[in-house]
Design an enzyme around this catalytic site. Structure first.
Site, PDB file in Angstrom:
ATOM      1  N   ASP A 171      49.198  36.211  38.388  1.00  0.00           N
ATOM      2  CA  ASP A 171      49.610  34.845  38.051  1.00  0.00           C
ATOM      3  C   ASP A 171      49.519  33.982  39.315  1.00  0.00           C
ATOM      4  O   ASP A 171      48.437  33.496  39.648  1.00  0.00           O
ATOM      5  CB  ASP A 171      51.029  34.900  37.461  1.00  0.00           C
ATOM      6  CG  ASP A 171      51.514  33.569  36.920  1.00  0.00           C
ATOM      7  OD1 ASP A 171      50.715  32.627  36.871  1.00  0.00           O
ATOM      8  OD2 ASP A 171      52.700  33.468  36.539  1.00  0.00           O
ATOM      9  N   SER A 172      50.621  33.812  40.036  1.00  0.00           N
ATOM     10  CA  SER A 172      50.561  33.012  41.269  1.00  0.00           C
ATOM     11  C   SER A 172      49.766  33.738  42.356  1.00  0.00           C
ATOM     12  O   SER A 172      49.246  33.112  43.270  1.00  0.00           O
ATOM     13  CB  SER A 172      51.977  32.730  41.787  1.00  0.00           C
ATOM     14  OG  SER A 172      52.533  33.887  42.372  1.00  0.00           O
ATOM     15  N   GLY A 173      49.713  35.060  42.239  1.00  0.00           N
ATOM     16  CA  GLY A 173      49.024  35.870  43.242  1.00  0.00           C
ATOM     17  C   GLY A 173      49.967  36.474  44.260  1.00  0.00           C
ATOM     18  O   GLY A 173      49.581  37.340  45.039  1.00  0.00           O
ATOM     19  N   ASP A 206      50.337  44.277  35.801  1.00  0.00           N
ATOM     20  CA  ASP A 206      50.132  43.685  34.480  1.00  0.00           C
ATOM     21  C   ASP A 206      49.400  42.347  34.550  1.00  0.00           C
ATOM     22  O   ASP A 206      48.357  42.179  33.941  1.00  0.00           O
ATOM     23  CB  ASP A 206      51.458  43.577  33.702  1.00  0.00           C
ATOM     24  CG  ASP A 206      52.551  42.827  34.464  1.00  0.00           C
ATOM     25  OD1 ASP A 206      52.340  42.454  35.633  1.00  0.00           O
ATOM     26  OD2 ASP A 206      53.630  42.614  33.881  1.00  0.00           O
ATOM     27  N   GLY A 225      56.297  45.792  34.607  1.00  0.00           N
ATOM     28  CA  GLY A 225      55.369  45.322  33.575  1.00  0.00           C
ATOM     29  C   GLY A 225      54.131  46.153  33.328  1.00  0.00           C
ATOM     30  O   GLY A 225      53.536  46.079  32.259  1.00  0.00           O
ATOM     31  N   THR A 230      52.598  38.557  44.029  1.00  0.00           N
ATOM     32  CA  THR A 230      52.917  39.979  43.903  1.00  0.00           C
ATOM     33  C   THR A 230      51.763  40.852  44.389  1.00  0.00           C
ATOM     34  O   THR A 230      51.954  41.772  45.194  1.00  0.00           O
ATOM     35  CB  THR A 230      53.259  40.329  42.435  1.00  0.00           C
ATOM     36  OG1 THR A 230      54.316  39.470  41.995  1.00  0.00           O
ATOM     37  CG2 THR A 230      53.679  41.774  42.292  1.00  0.00           C
ATOM     38  N   ASP A 251      57.265  41.522  29.382  1.00  0.00           N
ATOM     39  CA  ASP A 251      58.542  41.152  28.776  1.00  0.00           C
ATOM     40  C   ASP A 251      58.898  39.678  28.867  1.00  0.00           C
ATOM     41  O   ASP A 251      58.341  38.924  29.653  1.00  0.00           O
ATOM     42  CB  ASP A 251      59.655  41.922  29.474  1.00  0.00           C
ATOM     43  CG  ASP A 251      59.945  41.347  30.861  1.00  0.00           C
ATOM     44  OD1 ASP A 251      58.990  41.213  31.657  1.00  0.00           O
ATOM     45  OD2 ASP A 251      61.115  41.010  31.128  1.00  0.00           O
TER      46      ASP A 251
HETATM   47  P1  IMP Z   1      52.632  36.560  40.499  1.00  0.00           P
HETATM   48  O1  IMP Z   1      53.305  37.130  41.701  1.00  0.00           O
HETATM   49  O2  IMP Z   1      53.023  35.130  40.230  1.00  0.00           O
HETATM   50  O3  IMP Z   1      51.151  36.775  40.441  1.00  0.00           O
HETATM   51  O4  IMP Z   1      53.354  37.261  39.309  1.00  0.00           O
HETATM   52  C1  IMP Z   1      52.922  38.292  38.646  1.00  0.00           C
HETATM   53  C2  IMP Z   1      54.111  38.891  37.954  1.00  0.00           C
HETATM   54  O5  IMP Z   1      54.882  37.905  37.233  1.00  0.00           O
HETATM   55  C3  IMP Z   1      53.603  39.830  36.902  1.00  0.00           C
HETATM   56  O6  IMP Z   1      53.484  41.124  37.452  1.00  0.00           O
HETATM   57  C4  IMP Z   1      54.654  39.726  35.836  1.00  0.00           C
HETATM   58  O7  IMP Z   1      55.691  40.643  36.117  1.00  0.00           O
HETATM   59  C5  IMP Z   1      55.194  38.339  35.947  1.00  0.00           C
HETATM   60  N1  IMP Z   1      54.554  37.432  34.970  1.00  0.00           N
HETATM   61  C6  IMP Z   1      53.729  36.399  35.233  1.00  0.00           C
HETATM   62  N2  IMP Z   1      53.327  35.786  34.109  1.00  0.00           N
HETATM   63  C7  IMP Z   1      53.909  36.475  33.102  1.00  0.00           C
HETATM   64  C8  IMP Z   1      53.833  36.345  31.648  1.00  0.00           C
HETATM   65  O8  IMP Z   1      53.168  35.480  31.075  1.00  0.00           O
HETATM   66  N3  IMP Z   1      54.555  37.263  30.948  1.00  0.00           N
HETATM   67  C9  IMP Z   1      55.305  38.240  31.535  1.00  0.00           C
HETATM   68  N4  IMP Z   1      55.375  38.397  32.857  1.00  0.00           N
HETATM   69  C10 IMP Z   1      54.681  37.524  33.631  1.00  0.00           C
HETATM   70 MG    MG Z   2      55.059  42.514  37.384  1.00  0.00          MG
END
Ligand code: IMP
Ligand code: MG
Length: 179
Positions: A107-109, A104, A46, A111, A163
């Site tokens: 979100d949940s944190g 990119d 992303g 990654t 995406d």
């Molecule tokens: P986390 O591990 O939940 O913080 O996820 C982050 C990853 O989820 C980002 O790097 C994106 O690849 C994907 N992601 C989370 N929300 C979105 C969104 O609204 N659109 C596209 N990808 C998202």
């Molecule tokens: Mg990502």
């Protein structure tokens, strides 16, 4: 007519011009605190367009960073739940390095937390992070980014590298998927 069968409505959230201006400022802010031997690690997929613009803006700021990539995914393939796994690892030597992770969306944190932890474990001297979007949701894992492009509403967004089923990455703007 050429095109795909996808027909989601996308409402623009941040225009290409707005993103370009913000990227300049982010590069300025990163450069202000960066050492001479910076390593940028872009988290695929992303962040690829954001990272491409950001590193060129960093060059304009006088930095000559080393660039590497890390492809992370989550077990379960959903957008929520599941642990993070390394699909393609960084090649760069990390011991003693000053690293900025580029992703990119925060979100949940999960990654970003995983990536920071991994690079720190490998001996990086400092690990900072720069995310294009900081989603307005409760984190499942406590982690904050050092540099943030924009706030993001708690909705699904696409464009500028992001995406929905590998579509919409080519959009020059960031938009909210309706419905
Ligand atoms: P986390 O591990 O939940 O913080 O996820 C982050 C990853 O989820 C980002 O790097 C994106 O690849 C994907 N992601 C989370 N929300 C979105 C969104 O609204 N659109 C596209 N990808 C998202
Ligand atoms: Mg990502």
């Amino acid at each position: 007519m050429a095109g795909s069968a996808v027909a989601e409505a996308i409402t623009p959230l941040y225009s290409a011009e707005t993103i370009a201006r913000r990227v300049e400022t982010l590069a300025h802010d990163i450069a202000a605190g960066a050492g001479p031997d910076l390593l940028i690690v872009a988290v695929l997929k992303g962040s690829f367009i954001f990272a491409a613009d950001l590193i060129r803006a960093l060059h304009q700021q006088g930095l000559r960073p080393e660039i590497d990539f890390m492809f992370l995914g989550s077990y379960g393939m959903g957008t929520t739940g599941g642990a993070v796994k390394v699909l393609r690892d960084v090649e760069a030597e990390l011991a003693g390095r000053d690293v900025v992770i580029v992703d990119d969306i925060l979100d949940s944190g999960r990654t970003l937390h995983f990536a920071k932890d991994l690079l720190t474990t490998r001996g990086a001297r400092s690990v900072k992070s720069c995310v294009l979007l900081d989603k307005d949701v409760a984190r499942e894992v406590a982690v904050a980014a050092d540099f943030i492009g924009f706030k993001c509403p708690p909705q699904f967004v696409v464009g500028y590298g992001m995406d929905l089923g590998n579509r919409y990455r080519e959009l020059p703007f960031i938009g909210v998927v309706e419905g």
